[in-house]
Design an enzyme around this catalytic site. Structure first.
Site, PDB file in Angstrom:
ATOM      1  N   CYS A 169      -3.470  -1.030  72.909  1.00  0.00           N
ATOM      2  CA  CYS A 169      -2.686  -1.917  73.903  1.00  0.00           C
ATOM      3  C   CYS A 169      -3.450  -2.071  75.222  1.00  0.00           C
ATOM      4  O   CYS A 169      -4.331  -0.975  75.447  1.00  0.00           O
ATOM      5  CB  CYS A 169      -1.434  -1.141  74.194  1.00  0.00           C
ATOM      6  SG  CYS A 169      -0.358  -1.040  72.875  1.00  0.00           S
ATOM      7  N   ARG A 218      -7.904  -4.736  72.667  1.00  0.00           N
ATOM      8  CA  ARG A 218      -7.174  -3.790  72.674  1.00  0.00           C
ATOM      9  C   ARG A 218      -5.807  -3.964  71.594  1.00  0.00           C
ATOM     10  O   ARG A 218      -5.343  -2.765  71.386  1.00  0.00           O
ATOM     11  CB  ARG A 218      -6.924  -3.081  74.107  1.00  0.00           C
ATOM     12  CG  ARG A 218      -7.967  -3.074  74.773  1.00  0.00           C
ATOM     13  CD  ARG A 218      -7.584  -2.676  76.320  1.00  0.00           C
ATOM     14  NE  ARG A 218      -6.866  -1.320  76.288  1.00  0.00           N
ATOM     15  CZ  ARG A 218      -7.827  -0.312  76.507  1.00  0.00           C
ATOM     16  NH1 ARG A 218      -8.997  -0.289  76.551  1.00  0.00           N
ATOM     17  NH2 ARG A 218      -7.142   0.906  76.410  1.00  0.00           N
ATOM     18  N   TRP A 232      -0.874  -3.289  70.359  1.00  0.00           N
ATOM     19  CA  TRP A 232      -1.367  -3.057  69.043  1.00  0.00           C
ATOM     20  C   TRP A 232      -0.437  -1.982  68.644  1.00  0.00           C
ATOM     21  O   TRP A 232      -0.049  -0.889  69.091  1.00  0.00           O
ATOM     22  CB  TRP A 232      -2.523  -2.139  69.162  1.00  0.00           C
ATOM     23  CG  TRP A 232      -3.304  -1.810  67.869  1.00  0.00           C
ATOM     24  CD1 TRP A 232      -3.951  -2.762  67.144  1.00  0.00           C
ATOM     25  CD2 TRP A 232      -3.007  -0.682  67.242  1.00  0.00           C
ATOM     26  NE1 TRP A 232      -4.254  -2.109  66.053  1.00  0.00           N
ATOM     27  CE2 TRP A 232      -3.831  -0.841  65.729  1.00  0.00           C
ATOM     28  CE3 TRP A 232      -2.400   0.627  67.375  1.00  0.00           C
ATOM     29  CZ2 TRP A 232      -3.998   0.155  64.852  1.00  0.00           C
ATOM     30  CZ3 TRP A 232      -2.744   1.474  66.467  1.00  0.00           C
ATOM     31  CH2 TRP A 232      -3.305   1.515  65.274  1.00  0.00           C
ATOM     32  N   GLY A 266      -0.246   4.030  75.217  1.00  0.00           N
ATOM     33  CA  GLY A 266      -0.401   5.313  74.966  1.00  0.00           C
ATOM     34  C   GLY A 266       0.703   5.533  73.965  1.00  0.00           C
ATOM     35  O   GLY A 266       1.220   4.702  73.365  1.00  0.00           O
ATOM     36  N   LYS A 304     -10.001  -2.724  69.201  1.00  0.00           N
ATOM     37  CA  LYS A 304     -11.217  -1.889  69.721  1.00  0.00           C
ATOM     38  C   LYS A 304     -11.302  -0.453  70.183  1.00  0.00           C
ATOM     39  O   LYS A 304     -12.060   0.508  70.000  1.00  0.00           O
ATOM     40  CB  LYS A 304     -11.983  -2.936  70.687  1.00  0.00           C
ATOM     41  CG  LYS A 304     -13.456  -2.569  71.005  1.00  0.00           C
ATOM     42  CD  LYS A 304     -14.249  -3.723  71.455  1.00  0.00           C
ATOM     43  CE  LYS A 304     -15.700  -3.219  71.508  1.00  0.00           C
ATOM     44  NZ  LYS A 304     -16.164  -3.444  70.199  1.00  0.00           N
TER      45      LYS A 304
END
Ligand code: M6R
Length: 605
Positions: free
Chosen positions: A2, A27, A74, A101, A600
């Site tokens: 993220c 991300r 993500w 996170g 990534k």
């Protein structure tokens, strides 16, 4: 994974947030959203899909505001739906939060908050945060105190940014996930990574774990983990806005493949002295190598392949070196001692598995030197020393230019280590190797300009599977070629040590499985023999080797690299394979820069 962003300043935040999120899409790109303070409270726009879809919605809704937060996701907790998209809000819409996170204790917090009457509308771990802030606001007169109390309840890793209704400021915190502050006169930015705001400023402050930040349009305040106001030193990053744009290229990946000559020139600059056969790595204090008896390299994915290359250079120089998949390292009983030098190799410096290996090494008393691209990354800050690969920002999820710069940095580091360790010696041909390395940027340009990979790709679309074989220093290139190919084409691809083909994988070889043979380096002859064993079983052989190498005549198709030092041939062969993967994926109409399911920066274990 993220990406998060926040902005406070005189300019309208909406365009800044959306542009920044597009730069953070590497991300994650499952959903995107923003929240801005405007006259009527907090306006939230979010939905499943990528940032361009949110942009359309916002332009239609025409929200504006000078303070705001944004997120590109993500998915970890809950599928990529509109409900699970960030920002998450309280049911009163008093607090909006974006988060990168994992909140490990989210289940207990959710239960507590549900008992208190808070209603949840998503599957995410994040949603506990706005409710916690709201909960403590009822007990505290100052929002900063309530925000801090909420943060103190969180276990796990997080970079968080929050808006509170009718307050023209952003509250943010970090612990274990990256968060960088950007400063530009009276405009302030917070983001998971610098590309998000590089077009506005290059002046940054890397925040520390435990920091809480309050951004207002004319002020940014940082508080440490004890709640004390602190000054953190800033730096000016050596990146340009053009580095994070696609320029004239269709994809970031193609741009980054083409830019390898310039990024590699930066990697090498000032570090090689071919005339005297010496390597200079200015940031590495040689004293750190005192007492080193053996070396462990820990890494994931493409960085793991670079580490394999580095380990081979080390063992050839007489250094005891092993490579570990970072995700396996922490639980391995005792291979690490105080005499071990542990080298985490990580482009981003934020890969959770690699950070875990680094922390294991530190706990066991090892010396640690990270090889990374990102100054200020967690790996750079936690290791005893860092050597930077200086590749510049890489946006495409598929690593290209950073692999090349990692390999060359590890070649240089291996010789530096060999020069310092009592039982090791630098390569006899080091002056020749260093001279050849200086030529690699020019050779990369030649490969990129003359490659026939695009023509070849058009013949490659209909096969069942794709194999890549190499031996010695071309083996990591074979593994990397297969990883790149599967990552962006979604076709089945595997890399093998060429000598291993006949010990099993040959059973898979048919006329429907082309084999890419890395006919580069010192051990090309044997790989040619192994490739012919596959050719006899009907496989098409695509050789990659020097101009007039012996493999050309044995191959069904041949991609040429300049005839240079054997070690450097492998770097050039890798560029050919990057182009094969790129053009095959393009002809298959794949999402090249944002391959499905991948991000990534992999910040979960
Ligand atoms: O940032 P890192 O180098 O630690 O990332 C490690 C891997 O996640 C990364 O190399 C991944 O395999 C790439 N997507 C490969 O192209």
């Amino acid at each position: 994974m993220c990406g998060i962003i926040a902005h406070a300043g005189a300019d309208d935040a909406v365009g800044t947030l959306i542009d920044g999120l597009e730069r953070l899409e590497y991300r994650g790109y499952d959903s995107a959203g923003i929240a801005v303070q405007n006259g009527s409270g907090i306006a939230v726009h979010k939905r499943a899909g990528d940032v361009s879809e949110v942009r359309e919605e916002i332009q239609t809704a025409a929200s504006s505001g000078d303070v705001g937060i944004g997120h590109t996701r993500w998915s970890t907790h809950g599928p990529p739906t509109d409900e699970n998209a960030h920002p998450h809000t309280t049911d009163t819409d008093n607090v909006a939060v974006v988060h990168n996170g994992i909140i490990e204790n989210h289940a207990e917090l959710r239960e507590f908050l549900a008992d208190e009457g808070y209603e949840f509308t998503s599957d995410t771990d994040t949603e506990v945060i706005p409710h916690l802030v709201e909960h403590f606001r009822k007990e505290e007169s100052e929002t900063i105190v309530a925000f801090r109390r909420a943060v103190e309840e969180l276990e796990g890793s997080y970079a968080i940014a929050a808006l509170v209704r009718d307050e023209g400021r952003v509250y943010a915190a970090r612990a274990g996930s990256p968060l960088v502050l950007g400063l530009d006169d009276d405009q302030y930015y917070l983001a998971s990574d610098i590309p998000a705001f590089i077009e506005h400023t290059r002046d940054v402050v890397y925040l520390e774990d435990g920091d809480v930040v309050v951004l207002e349009p004319n002020e940014a305040q940082i508080f440490d983990e004890n709640g004390l106001s602190v000054e953190r030193s800033g730096e000016c990053v050596d990146w340009n806005p053009e580095d994070v744009g696609k320029g004239a290229f269709d994809h970031y990946m193609l741009k980054e493949i083409h830019n390898q000559s310039s990024s590699l020139s930066k990697t090498i600059r000032g570090r090689v002295d071919p005339d005297n056969g010496r390597v200079a790595l200015e940031e590495l204090d040689a004293e750190i190598l005192d007492g080193v008896e053996n070396v462990h390299l820990v890494a994931c994915g493409t960085s793991y392949h670079a580490a394999l290359f580095g380990a081979r250079m080390l063992t050839d120089a007489g250094v005891r070196a092993r490579v570990f998949r970072a995700s396996e390292y922490a639980k391995m009983a005792g291979p690490t001692t105080e005499g071990t030098l542990v080298i985490p190799v990580t482009q981003s410096g934020e890969t959770a598995d690699t950070l875990s290996a680094l922390r294991t090494a530190t706990e066991r008393g090892a010396t640690t030197v990270t090889v990374t691209n990102v100054v200020g990354s967690t790996a750079a800050r936690e290791a005893d020393e860092s050597v930077f690969i200086r590749a510049g920002p890489e946006i495409g999820v598929a690593a290209t230019k950073t692999f090349t710069s990692q390999v060359v940095t590890l070649i240089l580091l291996s010789q530096k280590i060999a020069a310092e360790l009592p039982n090791a010696t630098t390569r006899e041909d080091l002056p020749e190797l260093l001279a050849a390395l200086e030529q690699v940027p020019t050779h990369i340009d030649q490969v990129v300009e003359t490659s026939r990979a695009a023509d070849l790709a058009s013949r490659l679309l209909e096969y069942d599977a794709y194999f890549f074989i190499g031996r010695g220093m071309s083996r990591p290139v074979a593994l990397e070629g297969a990883l790149k190919f599967k990552e962006i084409t979604y076709e089945h691809a595997e890399g093998f040590a060429s000598g291993q083909l006949k010990h099993g994988p040959l059973a898979l070889v048919t006329s429907q499985t082309p084999v890419f043979g890395l006919f580069t380096g010192d051990e090309a002859e044997k790989t040619i023999t192994n490739a012919k064993e596959a050719q006899t079983r009907g496989a098409e052989i695509i050789g990659i080797g020097p101009e007039n190498g012996p493999g050309a005549a044995e191959s069904d198709a041949y991609l040429r690299v300049p005839d240079t030092h054997p070690v450097c041939q492998n770097l050039l062969a890798n560029v050919q394979l990057q182009l094969v993967s790129y053009h095959t994926a393009k002809q298959l109409d794949r999402s090249i820069d944002k391959p499905r399911n991948l991000a990534k920066s992999v910040t979960v274990q």
